[in-house]
Design a protein around this motif. Sequence first.
Motif, PDB file in Angstrom:
ATOM      1  N   ASP A  76      -0.082  18.602  11.795  1.00 27.42           N
ATOM      2  CA  ASP A  76      -1.032  17.995  10.867  1.00 27.42           C
ATOM      3  C   ASP A  76      -2.248  18.897  10.726  1.00 27.42           C
ATOM      4  OD1 ASP A  76       0.525  15.758  10.435  1.00 27.42           O
ATOM      5  OD2 ASP A  76      -0.505  14.547  11.942  1.00 27.42           O
ATOM      6  N   ALA A  77      -2.868  18.833   9.578  1.00 30.79           N
ATOM      7  CA  ALA A  77      -4.054  19.646   9.323  1.00 30.79           C
ATOM      8  C   ALA A  77      -5.253  19.116  10.094  1.00 30.79           C
ATOM      9  CB  ALA A  77      -4.364  19.658   7.838  1.00 30.79           C
ATOM     10  N   TYR A  78      -6.027  20.020  10.638  1.00 25.65           N
ATOM     11  CA  TYR A  78      -7.287  19.717  11.319  1.00 25.65           C
ATOM     12  C   TYR A  78      -8.432  19.835  10.311  1.00 25.65           C
ATOM     13  CZ  TYR A  78     -11.225  20.532  14.516  1.00 25.65           C
ATOM     14  OH  TYR A  78     -12.429  20.480  15.170  1.00 25.65           O
ATOM     15  N   ALA A  79      -8.316  20.816   9.417  1.00 32.21           N
ATOM     16  CA  ALA A  79      -9.293  21.031   8.350  1.00 32.21           C
ATOM     17  C   ALA A  79      -8.521  21.238   7.049  1.00 32.21           C
ATOM     18  CB  ALA A  79     -10.150  22.252   8.644  1.00 32.21           C
ATOM     19  N   VAL A  80      -9.079  20.730   5.957  1.00 28.52           N
ATOM     20  CA  VAL A  80      -8.399  20.808   4.664  1.00 28.52           C
ATOM     21  C   VAL A  80      -9.359  21.310   3.597  1.00 28.52           C
ATOM     22  CG1 VAL A  80      -7.211  19.487   2.869  1.00 28.52           C
ATOM     23  CG2 VAL A  80      -6.864  18.900   5.269  1.00 28.52           C
ATOM     24  N   CYS A  81      -8.906  22.278   2.826  1.00 29.73           N
ATOM     25  CA  CYS A  81      -9.652  22.717   1.653  1.00 29.73           C
ATOM     26  C   CYS A  81      -9.477  21.622   0.601  1.00 29.73           C
ATOM     27  CB  CYS A  81      -9.093  24.040   1.129  1.00 29.73           C
ATOM     28  SG  CYS A  81      -9.757  24.508  -0.483  1.00 29.73           S
ATOM     29  N   GLN A  82     -10.571  20.993   0.224  1.00 27.25           N
ATOM     30  CA  GLN A  82     -10.488  19.889  -0.727  1.00 27.25           C
ATOM     31  C   GLN A  82     -10.175  20.365  -2.138  1.00 27.25           C
ATOM     32  OE1 GLN A  82     -14.139  17.757  -0.194  1.00 27.25           O
ATOM     33  NE2 GLN A  82     -13.450  16.827   1.695  1.00 27.25           N
ATOM     34  N   LYS A  83     -10.541  21.584  -2.453  1.00 26.30           N
ATOM     35  CA  LYS A  83     -10.279  22.113  -3.793  1.00 26.30           C
ATOM     36  C   LYS A  83      -8.795  22.414  -3.992  1.00 26.30           C
ATOM     37  CE  LYS A  83     -11.863  25.580  -7.084  1.00 26.30           C
ATOM     38  NZ  LYS A  83     -12.857  26.626  -7.330  1.00 26.30           N
ATOM     39  N   TYR A  84      -8.179  23.054  -3.002  1.00 29.85           N
ATOM     40  CA  TYR A  84      -6.783  23.478  -3.128  1.00 29.85           C
ATOM     41  C   TYR A  84      -5.815  22.666  -2.267  1.00 29.85           C
ATOM     42  CZ  TYR A  84      -8.806  27.522  -5.447  1.00 29.85           C
ATOM     43  OH  TYR A  84      -9.501  28.343  -6.294  1.00 29.85           O
ATOM     44  N   SER A  85      -6.326  21.708  -1.503  1.00 29.88           N
ATOM     45  CA  SER A  85      -5.504  20.889  -0.593  1.00 29.88           C
ATOM     46  C   SER A  85      -4.701  21.747   0.379  1.00 29.88           C
ATOM     47  CB  SER A  85      -4.567  19.972  -1.376  1.00 29.88           C
ATOM     48  OG  SER A  85      -5.305  19.054  -2.127  1.00 29.88           O
ATOM     49  N   THR A  86      -5.335  22.790   0.871  1.00 25.40           N
ATOM     50  CA  THR A  86      -4.719  23.678   1.847  1.00 25.40           C
ATOM     51  C   THR A  86      -5.154  23.244   3.238  1.00 25.40           C
ATOM     52  OG1 THR A  86      -4.843  25.501   0.281  1.00 25.40           O
ATOM     53  CG2 THR A  86      -4.498  26.078   2.579  1.00 25.40           C
TER      54      THR A  86
ATOM     55  N   LYS B 209     -15.685  33.422  -3.626  1.00 22.85           N
ATOM     56  CA  LYS B 209     -16.627  33.796  -4.687  1.00 22.85           C
ATOM     57  C   LYS B 209     -16.642  32.783  -5.836  1.00 22.85           C
ATOM     58  CE  LYS B 209     -17.572  37.887  -2.895  1.00 22.85           C
ATOM     59  NZ  LYS B 209     -18.718  38.065  -2.100  1.00 22.85           N
ATOM     60  N   ALA B 210     -15.610  31.966  -5.935  1.00 17.97           N
ATOM     61  CA  ALA B 210     -15.500  30.998  -7.029  1.00 17.97           C
ATOM     62  C   ALA B 210     -16.358  29.763  -6.761  1.00 17.97           C
ATOM     63  CB  ALA B 210     -14.048  30.579  -7.211  1.00 17.97           C
ATOM     64  N   TYR B 211     -16.791  29.134  -7.831  1.00 17.44           N
ATOM     65  CA  TYR B 211     -17.553  27.897  -7.703  1.00 17.44           C
ATOM     66  C   TYR B 211     -16.650  26.805  -7.131  1.00 17.44           C
ATOM     67  CZ  TYR B 211     -20.040  23.648  -8.728  1.00 17.44           C
ATOM     68  OH  TYR B 211     -20.649  22.439  -8.597  1.00 17.44           O
ATOM     69  N   CYS B 212     -17.220  26.000  -6.248  1.00 20.43           N
ATOM     70  CA  CYS B 212     -16.467  24.902  -5.649  1.00 20.43           C
ATOM     71  C   CYS B 212     -17.391  23.702  -5.475  1.00 20.43           C
ATOM     72  CB  CYS B 212     -15.896  25.328  -4.300  1.00 20.43           C
ATOM     73  SG  CYS B 212     -14.961  24.021  -3.478  1.00 20.43           S
ATOM     74  N   ASP B 213     -16.990  22.555  -6.000  1.00 18.81           N
ATOM     75  CA  ASP B 213     -17.776  21.323  -5.860  1.00 18.81           C
ATOM     76  C   ASP B 213     -17.933  20.901  -4.404  1.00 18.81           C
ATOM     77  OD1 ASP B 213     -18.200  20.927  -8.584  1.00 18.81           O
ATOM     78  OD2 ASP B 213     -16.403  19.692  -8.820  1.00 18.81           O
ATOM     79  N   TYR B 214     -17.012  21.313  -3.559  1.00 14.42           N
ATOM     80  CA  TYR B 214     -16.974  20.859  -2.169  1.00 14.42           C
ATOM     81  C   TYR B 214     -17.624  21.839  -1.197  1.00 14.42           C
ATOM     82  CZ  TYR B 214     -13.431  18.050  -4.448  1.00 14.42           C
ATOM     83  OH  TYR B 214     -12.767  17.238  -5.319  1.00 14.42           O
ATOM     84  N   ARG B 215     -18.157  22.932  -1.679  1.00 12.76           N
ATOM     85  CA  ARG B 215     -18.649  24.027  -0.839  1.00 12.76           C
ATOM     86  C   ARG B 215     -19.616  23.574   0.257  1.00 12.76           C
ATOM     87  NH1 ARG B 215     -18.187  29.184  -2.559  1.00 12.76           N
ATOM     88  NH2 ARG B 215     -16.073  28.448  -2.500  1.00 12.76           N
ATOM     89  N   LEU B 216     -20.571  22.732  -0.071  1.00 14.45           N
ATOM     90  CA  LEU B 216     -21.586  22.345   0.910  1.00 14.45           C
ATOM     91  C   LEU B 216     -21.038  21.496   2.053  1.00 14.45           C
ATOM     92  CD1 LEU B 216     -24.593  21.636  -1.453  1.00 14.45           C
ATOM     93  CD2 LEU B 216     -24.124  23.684  -0.107  1.00 14.45           C
TER      94      LEU B 216
ATOM     95  N   LYS C 179       0.843  -1.192   0.000  1.00 19.92           N
ATOM     96  CA  LYS C 179       0.000   0.000   0.000  1.00 19.92           C
ATOM     97  C   LYS C 179       0.879   1.243   0.000  1.00 19.92           C
ATOM     98  CE  LYS C 179      -3.892  -2.063   2.381  1.00 19.92           C
ATOM     99  NZ  LYS C 179      -4.791  -1.981   3.514  1.00 19.92           N
ATOM    100  N   ALA C 180       0.474   2.204  -0.781  1.00 15.54           N
ATOM    101  CA  ALA C 180       1.207   3.473  -0.810  1.00 15.54           C
ATOM    102  C   ALA C 180       0.927   4.238   0.475  1.00 15.54           C
ATOM    103  CB  ALA C 180       0.776   4.298  -2.011  1.00 15.54           C
ATOM    104  N   LYS C 181       1.940   4.862   0.998  1.00 16.06           N
ATOM    105  CA  LYS C 181       1.758   5.679   2.192  1.00 16.06           C
ATOM    106  C   LYS C 181       1.089   6.985   1.793  1.00 16.06           C
ATOM    107  CE  LYS C 181       5.617   4.142   4.983  1.00 16.06           C
ATOM    108  NZ  LYS C 181       6.831   4.550   5.688  1.00 16.06           N
ATOM    109  N   GLU C 182       0.082   7.360   2.553  1.00 11.93           N
ATOM    110  CA  GLU C 182      -0.565   8.640   2.309  1.00 11.93           C
ATOM    111  C   GLU C 182       0.211   9.719   3.044  1.00 11.93           C
ATOM    112  OE1 GLU C 182      -4.758   8.898   2.880  1.00 11.93           O
ATOM    113  OE2 GLU C 182      -5.033   6.809   2.307  1.00 11.93           O
ATOM    114  N   LYS C 183       0.498  10.773   2.340  1.00 11.65           N
ATOM    115  CA  LYS C 183       1.218  11.884   2.951  1.00 11.65           C
ATOM    116  C   LYS C 183       0.210  12.772   3.675  1.00 11.65           C
ATOM    117  CE  LYS C 183       4.396  15.597   1.933  1.00 11.65           C
ATOM    118  NZ  LYS C 183       5.102  16.346   0.911  1.00 11.65           N
ATOM    119  N   ALA C 184       0.431  12.972   4.956  1.00 13.96           N
ATOM    120  CA  ALA C 184      -0.476  13.804   5.747  1.00 13.96           C
ATOM    121  C   ALA C 184      -0.358  15.257   5.296  1.00 13.96           C
ATOM    122  CB  ALA C 184      -0.142  13.688   7.223  1.00 13.96           C
ATOM    123  N   ILE C 185      -1.484  15.906   5.161  1.00 16.29           N
ATOM    124  CA  ILE C 185      -1.484  17.324   4.807  1.00 16.29           C
ATOM    125  C   ILE C 185      -1.171  18.117   6.066  1.00 16.29           C
ATOM    126  CG2 ILE C 185      -2.898  19.245   3.986  1.00 16.29           C
ATOM    127  CD1 ILE C 185      -4.369  17.236   2.233  1.00 16.29           C
TER     128      ILE C 185
END
Length: 67
Positions: free
Chosen positions: A19-29, A47-54, A4-10
């Motif tokens: 480690d990140a507590y919250a992550v912007c899924q659009k920009y991986s911030t 203001k930009a459209y985001c699939d993950y907004r809700l 299994k590939a190791k997942e890199k923690a954001i």
Amino acid sequence: MEVKAKEKAIKCRHHPSRDAYAVCQKYSTGYCEECFRSEACHCSNPKAYCDYRLQCMIWAMCEQGMD
């Protein structure tokens, strides 16, 4: 044997050692819990459209703070 590939923690964008507590899924911030609960956390492009907004905790927190 399954490999299994190791997942890199954001990490937090302001505190790279945390480690990140919250992550912007659009920009991986990522934001650590301290930043998430402070003014350091904000939607990168509210203001930009985001699939993950809700389902975005970051955007929801920004909206609550804009009263």
